[in-house]
Scaffold this motif. Structure first.
Motif, PDB file in Angstrom:
ATOM      1  N   GLN A   1      54.899  57.816  -1.866  1.00 49.71           N
ATOM      2  CA  GLN A   1      55.069  59.257  -2.049  1.00 49.71           C
ATOM      3  C   GLN A   1      53.689  59.902  -2.089  1.00 49.71           C
ATOM      4  N   PHE A   2      53.415  60.762  -1.098  1.00 52.54           N
ATOM      5  CA  PHE A   2      52.116  61.426  -1.018  1.00 52.54           C
ATOM      6  C   PHE A   2      52.214  62.869  -1.495  1.00 52.54           C
ATOM      7  N   VAL A   3      51.155  63.304  -2.169  1.00 56.15           N
ATOM      8  CA  VAL A   3      50.994  64.701  -2.549  1.00 56.15           C
ATOM      9  C   VAL A   3      49.620  65.145  -2.035  1.00 56.15           C
ATOM     10  N   ILE A   4      49.599  66.263  -1.321  1.00 58.89           N
ATOM     11  CA  ILE A   4      48.336  66.803  -0.809  1.00 58.89           C
ATOM     12  C   ILE A   4      48.033  68.111  -1.518  1.00 58.89           C
ATOM     13  N   ILE A   5      46.847  68.195  -2.096  1.00 56.59           N
ATOM     14  CA  ILE A   5      46.340  69.464  -2.601  1.00 56.59           C
ATOM     15  C   ILE A   5      45.480  70.046  -1.487  1.00 56.59           C
ATOM     16  N   GLY A   6      45.934  71.140  -0.895  1.00 57.07           N
ATOM     17  CA  GLY A   6      45.224  71.670   0.258  1.00 57.07           C
ATOM     18  C   GLY A   6      45.772  73.018   0.679  1.00 57.07           C
ATOM     19  N   ASN A   7      45.370  73.450   1.857  1.00 55.06           N
ATOM     20  CA  ASN A   7      45.872  74.689   2.442  1.00 55.06           C
ATOM     21  C   ASN A   7      46.936  74.315   3.473  1.00 55.06           C
ATOM     22  N   PRO A   8      48.206  74.651   3.234  1.00 57.11           N
ATOM     23  CA  PRO A   8      49.307  74.157   4.061  1.00 57.11           C
ATOM     24  C   PRO A   8      49.146  74.430   5.555  1.00 57.11           C
ATOM     25  N   GLU A   9      48.510  75.552   5.899  1.00 57.85           N
ATOM     26  CA  GLU A   9      48.389  75.920   7.308  1.00 57.85           C
ATOM     27  C   GLU A   9      47.245  75.200   8.010  1.00 57.85           C
ATOM     28  N   ASN A  10      46.417  74.491   7.265  1.00 52.14           N
ATOM     29  CA  ASN A  10      45.215  73.887   7.833  1.00 52.14           C
ATOM     30  C   ASN A  10      45.568  72.667   8.678  1.00 52.14           C
ATOM     31  N   ARG A  11      44.810  72.479   9.754  1.00 49.77           N
ATOM     32  CA  ARG A  11      45.124  71.362  10.651  1.00 49.77           C
ATOM     33  C   ARG A  11      44.896  70.009   9.993  1.00 49.77           C
ATOM     34  N   ARG A  12      44.042  69.943   8.987  1.00 50.68           N
ATOM     35  CA  ARG A  12      43.866  68.679   8.280  1.00 50.68           C
ATOM     36  C   ARG A  12      45.183  68.244   7.650  1.00 50.68           C
TER      37      ARG A  12
ATOM     38  N   TYR B   1      46.203  75.319  -2.583  1.00 46.77           N
ATOM     39  CA  TYR B   1      45.089  75.773  -3.419  1.00 46.77           C
ATOM     40  C   TYR B   1      45.367  77.176  -3.965  1.00 46.77           C
ATOM     41  N   GLU B   2      45.954  78.019  -3.117  1.00 43.41           N
ATOM     42  CA  GLU B   2      46.190  79.390  -3.543  1.00 43.41           C
ATOM     43  C   GLU B   2      47.091  79.435  -4.778  1.00 43.41           C
ATOM     44  N   SER B   3      48.084  78.542  -4.842  1.00 42.53           N
ATOM     45  CA  SER B   3      48.970  78.473  -6.012  1.00 42.53           C
ATOM     46  C   SER B   3      48.207  78.007  -7.245  1.00 42.53           C
ATOM     47  N   LEU B   4      47.330  77.033  -7.058  1.00 42.55           N
ATOM     48  CA  LEU B   4      46.569  76.501  -8.194  1.00 42.55           C
ATOM     49  C   LEU B   4      45.579  77.532  -8.726  1.00 42.55           C
ATOM     50  N   LEU B   5      45.040  78.359  -7.843  1.00 44.91           N
ATOM     51  CA  LEU B   5      44.122  79.403  -8.294  1.00 44.91           C
ATOM     52  C   LEU B   5      44.843  80.442  -9.138  1.00 44.91           C
ATOM     53  N   GLN B   6      46.120  80.631  -8.864  1.00 44.35           N
ATOM     54  CA  GLN B   6      46.915  81.560  -9.665  1.00 44.35           C
ATOM     55  C   GLN B   6      47.364  80.916 -10.974  1.00 44.35           C
ATOM     56  N   ASP B   7      47.697  79.613 -10.911  1.00 47.48           N
ATOM     57  CA  ASP B   7      48.158  78.894 -12.100  1.00 47.48           C
ATOM     58  C   ASP B   7      48.045  77.401 -11.830  1.00 47.48           C
TER      59      ASP B   7
ATOM     60  N   LEU C   1      37.655  74.709 -10.675  1.00 52.07           N
ATOM     61  CA  LEU C   1      39.035  74.386 -10.304  1.00 52.07           C
ATOM     62  C   LEU C   1      39.243  72.878 -10.270  1.00 52.07           C
ATOM     63  N   LEU C   2      38.289  72.135  -9.719  1.00 50.09           N
ATOM     64  CA  LEU C   2      38.411  70.677  -9.679  1.00 50.09           C
ATOM     65  C   LEU C   2      38.523  70.098 -11.090  1.00 50.09           C
ATOM     66  N   SER C   3      37.763  70.645 -12.028  1.00 52.86           N
ATOM     67  CA  SER C   3      37.840  70.162 -13.416  1.00 52.86           C
ATOM     68  C   SER C   3      39.223  70.423 -14.005  1.00 52.86           C
ATOM     69  N   GLU C   4      39.791  71.588 -13.680  1.00 54.65           N
ATOM     70  CA  GLU C   4      41.123  71.898 -14.176  1.00 54.65           C
ATOM     71  C   GLU C   4      42.171  70.986 -13.539  1.00 54.65           C
ATOM     72  N   ILE C   5      42.023  70.716 -12.253  1.00 56.79           N
ATOM     73  CA  ILE C   5      42.935  69.796 -11.573  1.00 56.79           C
ATOM     74  C   ILE C   5      42.824  68.404 -12.188  1.00 56.79           C
ATOM     75  N   GLU C   6      41.590  67.973 -12.420  1.00 52.89           N
ATOM     76  CA  GLU C   6      41.348  66.658 -13.015  1.00 52.89           C
ATOM     77  C   GLU C   6      42.034  66.547 -14.376  1.00 52.89           C
ATOM     78  N   GLY C   7      41.923  67.606 -15.171  1.00 53.31           N
ATOM     79  CA  GLY C   7      42.541  67.593 -16.487  1.00 53.31           C
ATOM     80  C   GLY C   7      44.048  67.491 -16.423  1.00 53.31           C
ATOM     81  N   ARG C   8      44.664  68.208 -15.459  1.00 59.77           N
ATOM     82  CA  ARG C   8      46.127  68.151 -15.347  1.00 59.77           C
ATOM     83  C   ARG C   8      46.576  66.784 -14.845  1.00 59.77           C
ATOM     84  N   LEU C   9      45.871  66.229 -13.873  1.00 58.55           N
ATOM     85  CA  LEU C   9      46.270  64.935 -13.322  1.00 58.55           C
ATOM     86  C   LEU C   9      46.093  63.805 -14.333  1.00 58.55           C
ATOM     87  N   ALA C  10      45.139  63.971 -15.248  1.00 53.87           N
ATOM     88  CA  ALA C  10      44.854  62.909 -16.228  1.00 53.87           C
ATOM     89  C   ALA C  10      46.057  62.603 -17.114  1.00 53.87           C
TER      90      ALA C  10
END
Length: 393
Positions: free
Chosen positions: A4-15, A36-42, A115-124
Protein backbone atom coordinates in the motif's frame (compact mmCIF):
# COMPACT_ATOMS: atom_id res chain seq x y z
CA UNK A 1 2.80 -9.47 -1.89
CA UNK A 2 0.91 -6.23 -2.64
CA UNK A 3 2.06 -3.03 -0.97
CA UNK A 4 0.00 0.00 0.00
CA UNK A 5 1.62 3.22 -1.20
CA UNK A 6 0.90 6.76 -0.06
CA UNK A 7 2.36 9.72 -1.96
CA UNK A 8 2.67 13.17 -0.46
CA UNK A 9 2.83 15.36 -3.53
CA UNK A 10 1.00 17.46 -6.09
CA UNK A 11 -1.61 15.17 -7.73
CA UNK A 12 -1.38 16.85 -11.14
CA UNK A 13 2.42 16.58 -11.32
CA UNK A 14 3.95 14.17 -13.80
CA UNK A 15 6.13 12.67 -11.08
CA UNK A 16 3.03 11.43 -9.30
CA UNK A 17 1.45 10.29 -12.55
CA UNK A 18 4.51 8.34 -13.65
CA UNK A 19 4.84 6.66 -10.26
CA UNK A 20 1.18 5.64 -10.43
CA UNK A 21 1.82 4.24 -13.90
CA UNK A 22 4.80 2.27 -12.60
CA UNK A 23 2.67 0.83 -9.78
CA UNK A 24 0.12 -0.33 -12.32
CA UNK A 25 2.82 -1.92 -14.48
CA UNK A 26 4.08 -3.74 -11.41
CA UNK A 27 0.61 -5.06 -10.62
CA UNK A 28 0.19 -2.84 -7.57
CA UNK A 29 -2.82 -0.81 -6.51
CA UNK A 30 -2.76 2.93 -7.16
CA UNK A 31 -1.19 4.99 -4.41
CA UNK A 32 -3.29 7.20 -2.21
CA UNK A 33 -2.19 10.80 -2.85
CA UNK A 34 -2.13 13.38 -0.06
CA UNK A 35 -1.82 16.81 -1.73
CA UNK A 36 0.67 19.33 -0.38
CA UNK A 37 -2.04 21.95 -0.74
CA UNK A 38 -4.24 20.03 1.74
CA UNK A 39 -1.38 19.69 4.22
CA UNK A 40 -0.65 23.41 4.03
CA UNK A 41 -4.24 24.05 5.05
CA UNK A 42 -4.25 21.36 7.76
CA UNK A 43 -1.37 18.95 8.26
CA UNK A 44 -3.70 16.70 10.23
CA UNK A 45 -5.10 15.68 6.84
CA UNK A 46 -2.46 12.95 7.12
CA UNK A 47 -4.48 11.34 9.88
CA UNK A 48 -6.49 8.52 8.38
CA UNK A 49 -4.75 8.88 5.01
CA UNK A 50 -1.85 6.58 5.89
CA UNK A 51 -2.96 3.03 6.79
CA UNK A 52 -0.69 0.90 8.99
CA UNK A 53 2.04 -0.78 6.97
CA UNK A 54 1.99 1.85 4.21
CA UNK A 55 5.00 2.77 2.10
CA UNK A 56 5.15 6.58 2.19
CA UNK A 57 6.83 8.50 -0.61
CA UNK A 58 7.35 12.24 -0.22
CA UNK A 59 7.50 13.88 -3.63
CA UNK A 60 8.76 17.26 -4.80
CA UNK A 61 6.43 20.18 -3.97
CA UNK A 62 7.45 22.02 -7.13
CA UNK A 63 5.49 23.19 -10.18
CA UNK A 64 2.38 24.25 -8.26
CA UNK A 65 1.84 27.95 -7.66
CA UNK A 66 -0.66 27.55 -4.81
CA UNK A 67 1.81 25.30 -2.98
CA UNK A 68 4.61 27.79 -3.62
CA UNK A 69 2.47 30.52 -2.07
CA UNK A 70 1.66 28.30 0.91
CA UNK A 71 5.31 27.49 1.56
CA UNK A 72 6.30 31.15 1.28
CA UNK A 73 3.58 32.02 3.81
CA UNK A 74 4.79 29.29 6.15
CA UNK A 75 8.35 30.62 5.97
CA UNK A 76 7.57 34.33 6.25
CA UNK A 77 8.01 34.75 10.01
CA UNK A 78 11.16 32.60 10.03
CA UNK A 79 12.73 34.60 7.21
CA UNK A 80 11.87 37.84 8.96
CA UNK A 81 13.35 36.61 12.24
CA UNK A 82 16.70 35.73 10.66
CA UNK A 83 16.84 38.91 8.61
CA UNK A 84 16.43 37.31 5.18
CA UNK A 85 14.44 39.02 2.42
CA UNK A 86 10.80 38.02 2.68
CA UNK A 87 7.31 38.63 1.41
CA UNK A 88 4.59 39.37 3.94
CA UNK A 89 1.37 37.38 4.06
CA UNK A 90 -0.44 40.26 2.38
CA UNK A 91 2.13 40.37 -0.43
CA UNK A 92 1.96 36.60 -0.88
CA UNK A 93 -1.83 36.63 -1.18
CA UNK A 94 -1.60 39.36 -3.80
CA UNK A 95 0.87 37.41 -5.96
CA UNK A 96 -0.15 36.42 -9.45
CA UNK A 97 1.51 33.59 -11.32
CA UNK A 98 4.52 34.89 -13.25
CA UNK A 99 6.26 32.06 -15.08
CA UNK A 100 9.92 31.68 -14.08
CA UNK A 101 9.97 34.44 -11.45
CA UNK A 102 12.37 33.58 -8.62
CA UNK A 103 10.50 34.28 -5.37
CA UNK A 104 12.69 34.35 -2.25
CA UNK A 105 14.07 30.78 -2.24
CA UNK A 106 15.33 31.11 1.34
CA UNK A 107 11.84 31.96 2.58
CA UNK A 108 10.42 29.07 0.52
CA UNK A 109 12.98 26.68 2.01
CA UNK A 110 12.22 27.74 5.57
CA UNK A 111 8.53 27.18 4.90
CA UNK A 112 9.17 23.76 3.40
CA UNK A 113 11.34 22.77 6.36
CA UNK A 114 8.55 23.80 8.72
CA UNK A 115 6.03 21.72 6.79
CA UNK A 116 8.41 18.74 6.65
CA UNK A 117 8.84 18.92 10.43
CA UNK A 118 5.07 18.90 10.88
CA UNK A 119 4.72 15.95 8.50
CA UNK A 120 7.49 14.13 10.36
CA UNK A 121 5.71 14.69 13.66
CA UNK A 122 2.41 13.32 12.36
CA UNK A 123 4.00 10.27 10.74
CA UNK A 124 5.96 9.47 13.91
CA UNK A 125 2.76 8.48 15.67
CA UNK A 126 1.64 6.04 12.98
CA UNK A 127 2.16 2.29 12.96
CA UNK A 128 4.80 0.42 10.92
CA UNK A 129 5.25 2.96 8.16
CA UNK A 130 8.00 2.47 5.56
CA UNK A 131 9.16 6.03 4.88
CA UNK A 132 11.22 6.12 1.70
CA UNK A 133 12.83 9.55 2.12
CA UNK A 134 12.77 10.90 5.69
CA UNK A 135 11.96 14.61 6.08
CA UNK A 136 15.26 15.22 7.88
CA UNK A 137 17.19 13.97 4.86
CA UNK A 138 15.09 16.03 2.45
CA UNK A 139 15.77 19.16 4.52
CA UNK A 140 19.53 18.68 4.31
CA UNK A 141 19.58 17.56 0.69
CA UNK A 142 17.82 20.84 -0.14
CA UNK A 143 20.65 22.76 1.53
CA UNK A 144 23.67 22.70 -0.78
CA UNK A 145 26.05 24.04 1.86
CA UNK A 146 25.05 21.49 4.49
CA UNK A 147 24.97 18.59 2.03
CA UNK A 148 28.39 19.48 0.59
CA UNK A 149 29.86 19.67 4.09
CA UNK A 150 28.30 16.34 5.09
CA UNK A 151 29.72 14.62 1.99
CA UNK A 152 33.18 16.08 2.61
CA UNK A 153 33.13 14.99 6.25
CA UNK A 154 32.12 11.48 5.16
CA UNK A 155 35.21 11.24 2.96
CA UNK A 156 33.58 11.89 -0.43
CA UNK A 157 35.68 13.76 -2.97
CA UNK A 158 33.93 17.07 -3.67
CA UNK A 159 34.98 20.37 -5.30
CA UNK A 160 36.66 22.78 -2.91
CA UNK A 161 34.08 24.93 -1.15
CA UNK A 162 34.78 28.52 -0.14
CA UNK A 163 33.50 30.59 2.78
CA UNK A 164 30.09 32.22 2.49
CA UNK A 165 29.92 35.45 0.56
CA UNK A 166 27.15 38.03 0.91
CA UNK A 167 27.75 40.30 -2.07
CA UNK A 168 29.51 40.62 -5.41
CA UNK A 169 32.27 42.64 -3.76
CA UNK A 170 32.91 39.84 -1.24
CA UNK A 171 33.02 37.31 -4.09
CA UNK A 172 35.57 39.44 -5.95
CA UNK A 173 37.67 39.73 -2.82
CA UNK A 174 37.52 35.98 -2.21
CA UNK A 175 38.58 35.15 -5.77
CA UNK A 176 41.41 37.68 -5.61
CA UNK A 177 42.68 36.52 -2.21
CA UNK A 178 42.52 32.82 -3.13
CA UNK A 179 43.94 33.32 -6.61
CA UNK A 180 40.86 31.63 -8.10
CA UNK A 181 39.73 32.57 -11.61
CA UNK A 182 36.74 30.22 -12.01
CA UNK A 183 34.02 29.46 -9.49
CA UNK A 184 30.48 28.14 -9.34
CA UNK A 185 28.03 30.15 -7.26
CA UNK A 186 24.74 28.40 -6.49
CA UNK A 187 21.62 29.33 -4.58
CA UNK A 188 21.80 27.30 -1.38
CA UNK A 189 18.17 26.20 -1.68
CA UNK A 190 17.19 25.58 -5.29
CA UNK A 191 17.09 22.89 -7.95
CA UNK A 192 17.13 22.48 -11.74
CA UNK A 193 20.03 24.95 -12.13
CA UNK A 194 17.96 27.78 -10.66
CA UNK A 195 20.33 30.50 -9.49
CA UNK A 196 23.49 28.69 -10.63
CA UNK A 197 26.21 30.95 -12.05
CA UNK A 198 29.59 29.97 -13.48
CA UNK A 199 31.91 32.95 -12.97
CA UNK A 200 35.17 33.41 -14.89
CA UNK A 201 37.55 36.23 -13.99
CA UNK A 202 40.46 37.01 -16.32
CA UNK A 203 42.69 39.99 -17.12
CA UNK A 204 40.25 40.80 -19.94
CA UNK A 205 37.31 41.07 -17.56
CA UNK A 206 34.63 39.00 -15.88
CA UNK A 207 32.02 36.68 -17.37
CA UNK A 208 28.99 35.06 -15.72
CA UNK A 209 27.24 32.11 -17.38
CA UNK A 210 23.79 31.27 -16.04
CA UNK A 211 20.21 30.30 -16.88
CA UNK A 212 18.99 33.22 -14.75
CA UNK A 213 17.55 36.14 -16.67
CA UNK A 214 18.05 39.56 -15.13
CA UNK A 215 14.98 41.74 -15.70
CA UNK A 216 14.31 45.25 -14.43
CA UNK A 217 10.85 45.66 -12.88
CA UNK A 218 9.71 48.94 -11.39
CA UNK A 219 13.31 50.10 -11.46
CA UNK A 220 14.56 47.09 -9.49
CA UNK A 221 16.54 44.08 -10.78
CA UNK A 222 14.56 40.83 -10.70
CA UNK A 223 15.52 37.24 -11.54
CA UNK A 224 13.68 34.78 -13.75
CA UNK A 225 14.54 31.15 -14.42
CA UNK A 226 15.00 30.64 -18.13
CA UNK A 227 15.58 27.73 -20.52
CA UNK A 228 18.23 29.83 -22.27
CA UNK A 229 21.79 29.92 -20.96
CA UNK A 230 23.07 33.51 -20.92
CA UNK A 231 26.54 34.99 -20.81
CA UNK A 232 26.78 38.27 -18.93
CA UNK A 233 29.87 40.40 -19.44
CA UNK A 234 28.63 43.79 -18.26
CA UNK A 235 30.04 44.44 -14.78
CA UNK A 236 26.94 46.30 -13.62
CA UNK A 237 24.65 43.42 -14.63
CA UNK A 238 26.91 40.79 -13.06
CA UNK A 239 27.04 42.77 -9.82
CA UNK A 240 23.24 43.01 -9.73
CA UNK A 241 22.87 39.29 -10.49
CA UNK A 242 25.32 38.13 -7.81
CA UNK A 243 24.03 40.57 -5.19
CA UNK A 244 20.46 39.31 -5.69
CA UNK A 245 21.53 35.69 -5.29
CA UNK A 246 23.72 36.39 -2.26
CA UNK A 247 20.78 37.95 -0.42
CA UNK A 248 19.11 34.53 -0.49
CA UNK A 249 22.17 32.53 0.61
CA UNK A 250 24.66 30.90 -1.76
CA UNK A 251 27.12 28.04 -1.91
CA UNK A 252 30.44 28.85 -3.60
CA UNK A 253 32.82 26.20 -4.91
CA UNK A 254 35.73 25.81 -7.30
CA UNK A 255 34.68 25.39 -10.93
CA UNK A 256 36.26 22.08 -11.92
CA UNK A 257 36.90 21.14 -15.56
CA UNK A 258 34.70 18.35 -16.95
CA UNK A 259 35.54 15.45 -19.24
CA UNK A 260 34.39 15.34 -22.85
CA UNK A 261 33.06 12.59 -25.11
CA UNK A 262 32.16 14.83 -28.06
CA UNK A 263 33.99 17.76 -29.62
CA UNK A 264 32.86 21.03 -28.09
CA UNK A 265 30.79 19.40 -25.34
CA UNK A 266 31.63 18.41 -21.79
CA UNK A 267 29.55 16.20 -19.54
CA UNK A 268 28.67 15.04 -16.07
CA UNK A 269 26.49 12.18 -14.84
CA UNK A 270 23.23 11.84 -12.96
CA UNK A 271 23.24 8.46 -11.23
CA UNK A 272 20.26 7.12 -9.27
CA UNK A 273 21.17 4.99 -6.28
CA UNK A 274 18.28 2.76 -5.21
CA UNK A 275 18.42 0.65 -2.04
CA UNK A 276 22.16 1.32 -1.84
CA UNK A 277 22.88 0.25 -5.43
CA UNK A 278 23.83 2.55 -8.32
CA UNK A 279 21.41 1.66 -11.08
CA UNK A 280 20.16 4.17 -13.66
CA UNK A 281 22.40 6.86 -15.07
CA UNK A 282 22.35 9.50 -17.76
CA UNK A 283 25.25 11.30 -19.39
CA UNK A 284 24.45 15.04 -19.58
CA UNK A 285 26.38 16.73 -22.38
CA UNK A 286 26.54 20.50 -22.79
CA UNK A 287 28.35 23.25 -24.64
CA UNK A 288 28.08 25.41 -21.50
CA UNK A 289 29.14 24.77 -17.89
CA UNK A 290 25.47 24.01 -17.02
CA UNK A 291 24.56 20.43 -17.96
CA UNK A 292 20.90 20.17 -16.85
CA UNK A 293 18.97 18.52 -19.66
CA UNK A 294 16.01 20.92 -19.56
CA UNK A 295 18.37 23.71 -20.68
CA UNK A 296 18.57 22.26 -24.17
CA UNK A 297 21.44 19.94 -23.40
CA UNK A 298 21.50 16.38 -24.68
CA UNK A 299 21.84 12.87 -23.37
CA UNK A 300 25.27 11.47 -24.15
CA UNK A 301 26.26 7.95 -25.14
CA UNK A 302 26.42 5.95 -21.91
CA UNK A 303 27.72 2.79 -23.58
CA UNK A 304 30.54 4.75 -25.18
CA UNK A 305 31.51 6.19 -21.80
CA UNK A 306 31.48 2.77 -20.16
CA UNK A 307 33.63 1.39 -22.97
CA UNK A 308 36.06 4.31 -22.68
CA UNK A 309 36.66 3.96 -18.94
CA UNK A 310 36.51 0.15 -18.86
CA UNK A 311 34.51 -2.22 -16.69
CA UNK A 312 36.71 -1.97 -13.59
CA UNK A 313 36.83 1.84 -13.59
CA UNK A 314 33.09 2.04 -14.24
CA UNK A 315 32.41 -0.12 -11.21
CA UNK A 316 34.66 2.16 -9.15
CA UNK A 317 32.67 5.19 -10.30
CA UNK A 318 29.38 3.55 -9.35
CA UNK A 319 30.84 2.73 -5.93
CA UNK A 320 31.72 6.42 -5.54
CA UNK A 321 28.04 7.22 -6.11
CA UNK A 322 26.94 4.51 -3.69
CA UNK A 323 29.29 5.88 -1.05
CA UNK A 324 27.86 9.37 -1.52
CA UNK A 325 24.26 8.17 -1.32
CA UNK A 326 25.25 6.21 1.77
CA UNK A 327 25.87 9.51 3.55
CA UNK A 328 22.07 9.49 3.86
CA UNK A 329 21.47 5.81 4.66
CA UNK A 330 17.81 6.28 5.57
CA UNK A 331 16.94 7.57 2.10
CA UNK A 332 15.78 4.76 -0.16
CA UNK A 333 16.83 6.57 -3.33
CA UNK A 334 19.24 9.44 -3.97
CA UNK A 335 20.13 11.19 -7.22
CA UNK A 336 23.90 11.70 -7.42
CA UNK A 337 25.55 14.24 -9.73
CA UNK A 338 29.05 13.01 -10.57
CA UNK A 339 31.77 15.01 -12.32
CA UNK A 340 34.64 13.38 -14.16
CA UNK A 341 37.69 15.49 -14.91
CA UNK A 342 39.29 15.44 -18.39
CA UNK A 343 40.38 11.96 -19.32
CA UNK A 344 38.01 10.65 -16.62
CA UNK A 345 41.00 10.55 -14.29
CA UNK A 346 39.27 11.97 -11.21
CA UNK A 347 35.68 11.85 -9.97
CA UNK A 348 33.96 14.39 -7.74
CA UNK A 349 30.52 14.51 -6.17
CA UNK A 350 28.80 17.70 -7.29
CA UNK A 351 25.42 17.39 -5.59
CA UNK A 352 22.97 14.93 -4.07
CA UNK A 353 19.29 15.22 -4.89
CA UNK A 354 16.28 14.19 -2.82
CA UNK A 355 14.06 14.09 -5.91
CA UNK A 356 16.65 13.12 -8.50
CA UNK A 357 15.03 9.92 -9.77
CA UNK A 358 12.91 11.36 -12.60
CA UNK A 359 14.74 9.92 -15.62
CA UNK A 360 12.07 8.88 -18.13
CA UNK A 361 13.30 6.38 -20.69
CA UNK A 362 16.49 5.49 -18.84
CA UNK A 363 16.52 1.74 -18.17
CA UNK A 364 18.36 -0.56 -15.77
CA UNK A 365 17.74 -4.27 -16.35
CA UNK A 366 14.79 -3.30 -18.55
CA UNK A 367 13.06 -1.04 -16.04
CA UNK A 368 12.74 2.71 -15.54
CA UNK A 369 13.59 4.25 -12.18
CA UNK A 370 10.15 4.12 -10.58
CA UNK A 371 9.59 0.51 -11.68
CA UNK A 372 13.00 -0.41 -10.29
CA UNK A 373 12.25 1.25 -6.96
CA UNK A 374 8.94 -0.57 -6.62
CA UNK A 375 10.63 -3.85 -7.53
CA UNK A 376 13.28 -3.34 -4.85
CA UNK A 377 10.56 -2.66 -2.28
CA UNK A 378 8.69 -5.81 -3.31
CA UNK A 379 11.88 -7.84 -2.92
CA UNK A 380 12.42 -6.28 0.48
CA UNK A 381 8.88 -7.15 1.59
CA UNK A 382 9.42 -10.75 0.49
CA UNK A 383 12.53 -11.05 2.62
CA UNK A 384 15.12 -10.66 -0.14
CA UNK A 385 16.39 -7.38 1.24
CA UNK A 386 19.80 -6.12 0.15
CA UNK A 387 19.01 -2.50 0.98
CA UNK A 388 20.24 -0.29 3.84
CA UNK A 389 18.49 -0.63 7.21
CA UNK A 390 14.75 0.01 7.04
CA UNK A 391 13.91 3.55 8.16
CA UNK A 392 10.50 2.52 9.45
CA UNK A 393 8.81 4.85 11.89
Amino acid sequence: MPLQFVIIGNPENRRVGLFQQALNERGQSAARVVPYESLLQDVDALQGAVPPGSVVRIESPGENFAVEQGLLALGASLAEQEGSPFLSSVEIEALEYDHGLVLHPRQWYLGYCRLLSEIEGRLAGMEEIRLLNPPGDIRELFDKRACHARCREAGCAVPEAFPDVHSFDELQELMRDRGVQRIFLKLAHASSASGVVAVHQSPRGIEAITSAELVERDGEPTLYNSLKVRRYTDLKEIRALIDLLCREGVHVERWMPKASLSHGRTFDLRVVVIAGEARHFVVRESRSPLTNLHLGNRRGDGERLQSFVGEHRWRELMQVCEQAAGVYPRSFQVGVDLLLTPGCRQSLILELNAFGDLLPGILWEGEETYQSEIGALLEESEGNDHSPPDPAI
